[in-house]
Structures are given as structure tokens and as C-alpha cells.
Design a protein around this motif. Structure first.
Motif, mmCIF file in Angstrom:
data_model
loop_
_atom_site.group_PDB
_atom_site.id
_atom_site.type_symbol
_atom_site.label_atom_id
_atom_site.label_comp_id
_atom_site.label_asym_id
_atom_site.label_seq_id
_atom_site.Cartn_x
_atom_site.Cartn_y
_atom_site.Cartn_z
ATOM 1 N N TRP A 1 15.291 18.687 26.420
ATOM 2 C CA TRP A 1 15.566 20.174 25.939
ATOM 3 C C TRP A 1 15.989 20.403 24.671
ATOM 4 O O TRP A 1 15.915 21.158 23.333
ATOM 5 N N ARG A 2 17.011 19.745 24.314
ATOM 6 C CA ARG A 2 17.350 20.412 22.840
ATOM 7 C C ARG A 2 16.245 19.067 22.115
ATOM 8 O O ARG A 2 17.157 19.209 20.365
ATOM 9 N N SER B 1 11.545 19.734 17.152
ATOM 10 C CA SER B 1 10.158 20.142 17.926
ATOM 11 C C SER B 1 9.578 20.921 16.990
ATOM 12 O O SER B 1 10.467 21.550 16.162
ATOM 13 N N ASN C 1 10.282 23.538 15.920
ATOM 14 C CA ASN C 1 11.249 24.209 17.192
ATOM 15 C C ASN C 1 10.261 25.301 18.326
ATOM 16 O O ASN C 1 10.451 25.996 19.111
ATOM 17 N N GLN D 1 9.033 23.918 20.370
ATOM 18 C CA GLN D 1 9.325 23.543 22.358
ATOM 19 C C GLN D 1 8.185 24.207 23.416
ATOM 20 O O GLN D 1 7.485 24.410 24.109
ATOM 21 N N HIS D 2 6.653 23.205 23.301
ATOM 22 C CA HIS D 2 6.046 23.467 23.815
ATOM 23 C C HIS D 2 5.954 22.740 25.315
ATOM 24 O O HIS D 2 4.512 22.982 25.944
ATOM 25 N N TRP D 3 6.907 21.885 25.876
ATOM 26 C CA TRP D 3 6.851 21.262 26.239
ATOM 27 C C TRP D 3 7.434 22.166 28.263
ATOM 28 O O TRP D 3 8.192 22.757 27.713
ATOM 29 N N ASP D 4 7.067 21.309 29.174
ATOM 30 C CA ASP D 4 8.329 21.746 29.982
ATOM 31 C C ASP D 4 8.051 20.433 30.953
ATOM 32 O O ASP D 4 7.592 19.530 31.154
ATOM 33 N N ASP E 1 1.578 18.612 19.176
ATOM 34 C CA ASP E 1 3.145 18.679 21.037
ATOM 35 C C ASP E 1 2.937 17.052 21.026
ATOM 36 O O ASP E 1 4.182 16.381 21.868
ATOM 37 N N ASP F 1 6.152 15.661 19.393
ATOM 38 C CA ASP F 1 7.242 16.483 19.637
ATOM 39 C C ASP F 1 7.591 15.874 21.815
ATOM 40 O O ASP F 1 9.199 15.500 22.189
ATOM 41 N N ALA G 1 11.635 13.575 22.966
ATOM 42 C CA ALA G 1 11.320 14.739 24.498
ATOM 43 C C ALA G 1 12.194 13.487 25.113
ATOM 44 O O ALA G 1 13.485 12.870 25.480
#
Length: 188
Positions: A51-52, A55, A58, A60-63, A109, A112, A116
Motif C-alpha cells: 500500500w505504501r 505509484s 500516485n 494506486q490502481h492496485w487492490d 500499472d 507500479d 508493490a
């Protein structure tokens, strides 16, 4: 010197975090795990590292979907020919992205998500927990197992558990291309 743990007066081993450099040198793909569970606190810390992560813009398209249910782990182990280790882990983290609108979004993505993933792997190593990444071939099945909407893809899986073969310690002679062949200074 890695601080991998010490004995308490009670005889229990207490985990002491590694130095960052030691975690980088100790991280390896683990695909065989013990039956020892990973605590919710540990799994949350690993996910927080992702989560930190940096990206692009910023965005942050991820889950991330944290999985500890044995049946789900077994089913996830079938979504790619090399995902069998996921079934034997204490947990897994499914890395999910929205279906990209174009190739540029896909590239950003994916980059990124790589950052992550590595952040999670290092955080796990710091805790003495092994990880092993896997691709996903059957996206529809992975979505169904996890209840992920069709607007998203389960892109990768990260098996999580305590290494069965040997503890995570800095690797003195990693199986890598020679450093001087890979690192170029000032040009090719």
C-alpha cells in the motif's frame, strides 16, 4: 550482521527485524512452506508495505486481496501451472488491477504493481516470512474464487508462509549474472 532472532529467558525465539540490506540479500522465492500460521498482524504489515509503495502520479490502481481460507488457497493454486505453492502457504495475496483502457495504462500499472510486490516481499522477509510470486492464467476463475468484479483482473498471486526448507538469511553467492556484466557506469 543480520538480527534474525534471539532466545528469550523463557526459551522462546523472539523475532528481531533485519537491517534493510540484509532483507534485500535474504529475500528469495519460497515455494514450500511449513504449517506455521502467519498472523493477521504480520499479513497486514506485509500488505501495508504494498500500500505504501510508489505509484506513477500516485494513482494506486492496485487492490490486494488477503486470503487465508484453505479452500480458496487450494483453488487459487490451480489458476496457473506454476501456482501450486499458493495452495500450501499460510496465506496468499492476490494483486488486482483494473482492466486497462490502453497499453500505456497497462504498462504503468504493471510497473507500479511490481514495486508493490517487491515492497511486500521485503516486508515479509523482514518478518522471517517467505513469499513466492505467481502469474495468473485463468483470470475468470481467479475472479470467481475471490469475488473480484469483471472490471478488474487478478494479475498476480503472492504465496505467503514460513519457509519449509531453510530460514531466510542473506545469500552469500546468489545465482545472478556477474555484477560487472549488469552494472554499467557512465554508458553501456
Amino acid at each position: 550482521m543480520p538480527r534474525l532472532g534471539h532466545l528469550r529467558a523463557t526459551g522462546e525465539i523472539e523475532w528481531v527485524p533485519m537491517e534493510t540490506w540484509d532483507a534485500i540479500r535474504a529475500r528469495r522465492n519460497v515455494r514450500a512452506y511449513t504449517a506455521e500460521p502467519v498472523t493477521d498482524e504480520q499479513l497486514t504489515r506485509i500488505a501495508e508495505a504494498g500500500w505504501r509503495a510508489p505509484s506513477a502520479s500516485n494513482r494506486q490502481h492496485w487492490d490486494f486481496v488477503l486470503v487465508t481460507d484453505r479452500q480458496q488457497l487450494a483453488e487459487l493454486g490451480t489458476v496457473w501451472h506454476a501456482a501450486g505453492h499458493v495452495a500450501s502457504g499460510a496465506a496468499a495475496i492476490a494483486l488486482v488491477l483494473p482492466v486497462p483502457v490502453d497499453e500505456r495504462q497497462r504498462l504503468l500499472d504493471q510497473y507500479d504493481l511490481g514495486q508493490a510486490t517487491y515492497a511486500m516481499m521485503l516486508a515479509a522477509t523482514d518478518l522471517g516470512i517467505g513469499t513466492g510470486h505467481s502469474s495468473v492464467g485463468d483470470h475468470a476463475r481467479a475472479r470467481a474464487i475471490l469475488g473480484v468484479p469483471e472490471t478488474h483482473e487478478v494479475t498476480y498471486l503472492l504465496g505467503v508462509g514460513h519457509p519449509a526448507d531453510r530460514p531466510l538469511r542473506p545469500i552469500k553467492r546468489p545465482n545472478r549474472r556477474p555484477f560487472d556484466e549488469v552494472v554499467h557506469r557512465g554508458g553501456w
